[in-house]
Design an enzyme around this catalytic site. Structure first.
Site, PDB file in Angstrom:
ATOM      1  N   GLU A 135       0.864  -1.190   0.000  1.00 56.83           N
ATOM      2  CA  GLU A 135       0.000   0.000   0.000  1.00 56.83           C
ATOM      3  C   GLU A 135       0.895   1.232   0.000  1.00 56.83           C
ATOM      4  O   GLU A 135       1.864   1.307   0.760  1.00 56.83           O
ATOM      5  CB  GLU A 135      -0.886  -0.021   1.247  1.00 56.83           C
ATOM      6  CG  GLU A 135      -1.680   1.259   1.412  1.00 56.83           C
ATOM      7  CD  GLU A 135      -2.573   1.252   2.652  1.00 56.83           C
ATOM      8  OE1 GLU A 135      -3.058   0.168   3.046  1.00 56.83           O
ATOM      9  OE2 GLU A 135      -2.766   2.327   3.237  1.00 56.83           O
TER      10      GLU A 135
ATOM     11  N   GLU B  54      -2.485  11.693   2.990  1.00 56.01           N
ATOM     12  CA  GLU B  54      -3.349  11.119   4.015  1.00 56.01           C
ATOM     13  C   GLU B  54      -3.207  11.872   5.324  1.00 56.01           C
ATOM     14  O   GLU B  54      -2.120  12.330   5.683  1.00 56.01           O
ATOM     15  CB  GLU B  54      -2.981   9.649   4.257  1.00 56.01           C
ATOM     16  CG  GLU B  54      -3.857   8.995   5.313  1.00 56.01           C
ATOM     17  CD  GLU B  54      -3.578   7.513   5.505  1.00 56.01           C
ATOM     18  OE1 GLU B  54      -2.415   7.106   5.366  1.00 56.01           O
ATOM     19  OE2 GLU B  54      -4.540   6.783   5.796  1.00 56.01           O
TER      20      GLU B  54
END
Ligand SMILES: *[C@@H]1O[C@H](CO)[C@@H](O)[C@H](O)[C@H]1NC(C)=O
Ligand SMILES: *[C@@H]1O[C@H](CO)[C@@H](O)[C@H](O)[C@H]1NC(C)=O
Length: 340
Positions: free
Chosen positions: A161, A166
């Site tokens: 990932e 974020e």
């Protein structure tokens, strides 16, 4: 532990909804992936060695990305919408200027403890390397709000990932993170970046899912300050040397990026560099879909709510409709490039 987790999740999630996972996602295709990263690193200070592969802009976010509408695997207080419902409710639309908007519902009252409608989309196409450029005008932020622009491979965390943008709540700067299976660490030997290392173990285990990450030092890299300058560009180059990331605030975007003839060799120091010297790329990252989502509270937003200085509880924030006026992605475009 992993198999217990998978069995539990399989009970609650329809199979077609299982599109990767983390913190973000649960993905259970069995994939013994060992393939070569499609890009060889190159040193080229001349014209762009890259060719535009996919340009996602306007309606293509609605047509070439899947809408994930199963229960949020990260336990957020959201109802992810199907494409039809997202369009009908005006949570996914294209403005006249070509900007794509992905929004959290900011017009419906939700009781404390209830869930709010939101959107999570991922590319139908998958990638095994390349240069990825994402140009955002605005990003979601606010107490309880956990947005991410990321990519994920199958069999999480085995397929890896990559979290490019974020954060949670009114976080001050962006965080750049990898989550992987075993055998991947972050080392800064001979690597120059303009950020701080937060954690150096990339492997996700049942007891530690922090991943390896850098935090930006530029407040313009996240949330309100990012939106105040009309956003900017996040670029990442994934090849056999590792994964390098750049953040360019609006006004500092290199001309070759805007011209869609990008040449990373001419760009300034990256904000993050995960070197393949301590993390084999082909073993740890394959068949990635790009993902954009906004969830609320959940595994990351819930436990960090009070320490972030937000008032009351995370559940109360979700019930406060006003907060979600600023919980919107406004996307100029996302482009992918491969070596010519
Ligand atoms: C890449 O090109 C730059 C500029 O010509 C040069 O300084 C640098 O040493 C080169 N790096 C490699 C790995 O060849
Ligand atoms: C709801 O959120 C807005 C915006 O953050 C804030 O000004 C307001 O005080 C909040 N209302 C309640 C009842 O908490």
């Amino acid at each position: 532990m992993k198999s217990i987790l998978s069995a539990a999740l399989l009970l609650v999630l329809p199979l077609e909804g299982l599109a990767g996972t983390n913190v973000h996602n649960i993905h259970w295709s069995r994939h013994a992936g060992r393939r070569s990263t499609s890009l060889q690193a190159r040193n080229n200070t001349g014209p762009s060695p890259y060719k535009l592969e996919d340009l996602y802009r306007g309606e293509s976010f609605l047509n070439d990305w899947d809408f994930f509408s199963a229960e949020d695997p990260t336990h957020g207080l959201v109802n992810y919408q199907t494409k039809d419902n997202a369009v009908k409710k005006n949570l996914a639309y294209v403005q006249d200027d070509g900007t794509t908007v992905l929004a959290v519902d900011d017009f419906t009252d939700v009781p404390v403890g209830g869930k709010r409608d939101s959107v999570r989309i991922s590319t139908k196409k998958t990638y095994n390397g390349g240069l990825f450029i994402a140009d955002f005008w605005k990003m979601p932020h606010g107490c309880s709000v956990w947005p991410a622009y990321w990519s994920v491979g199958p069999g999480w965390p085995e397929g890896g990932e990559i979290d490019i943008l974020e954060g949670v709540h009114e976080q001050e700067t962006n965080q750049y993170t990898l989550h992987t299976g075993t055998g991947c660490t972050l080392s800064l030997n001979n690597v120059r970046v303009k950020t701080n290392i937060l954690h150096d173990q990339c492997a996700s285990t049942p007891s530690d899912n922090r991943g390896c990450s850098f935090t930006d030092t530029d407040p313009r890299s996240y949330g309100k300050p990012f939106n105040m300058i009309a956003g900017g560009v996040f670029a990442h180059l994934w090849n056999n040397e590792g994964i390098k990331m750049w953040f360019f605030p609006r006004g500092e975007v290199p001309a070759d990026v805007d011209a869609k003839q990008p040449n990373p060799d001419t760009w300034p120091t990256p904000v993050a560099f995960f070197s393949s010297k301590t993390c084999n790329m082909a073993d740890n990252f394959y068949d990635h879909s790009l993902v954009l989502d906004t969830t609320l509270c959940g595994d990351f937003g819930g436990p960090t709510y009070v320490s972030a200085g937000c008032p009351g509880t995370c559940e109360q924030a979700v019930a406060n409709t006003t907060i979600f006026k600023w919980a919107k992605w406004k996307i100029n475009y996302i482009a992918t490039y491969q070596l010519n």
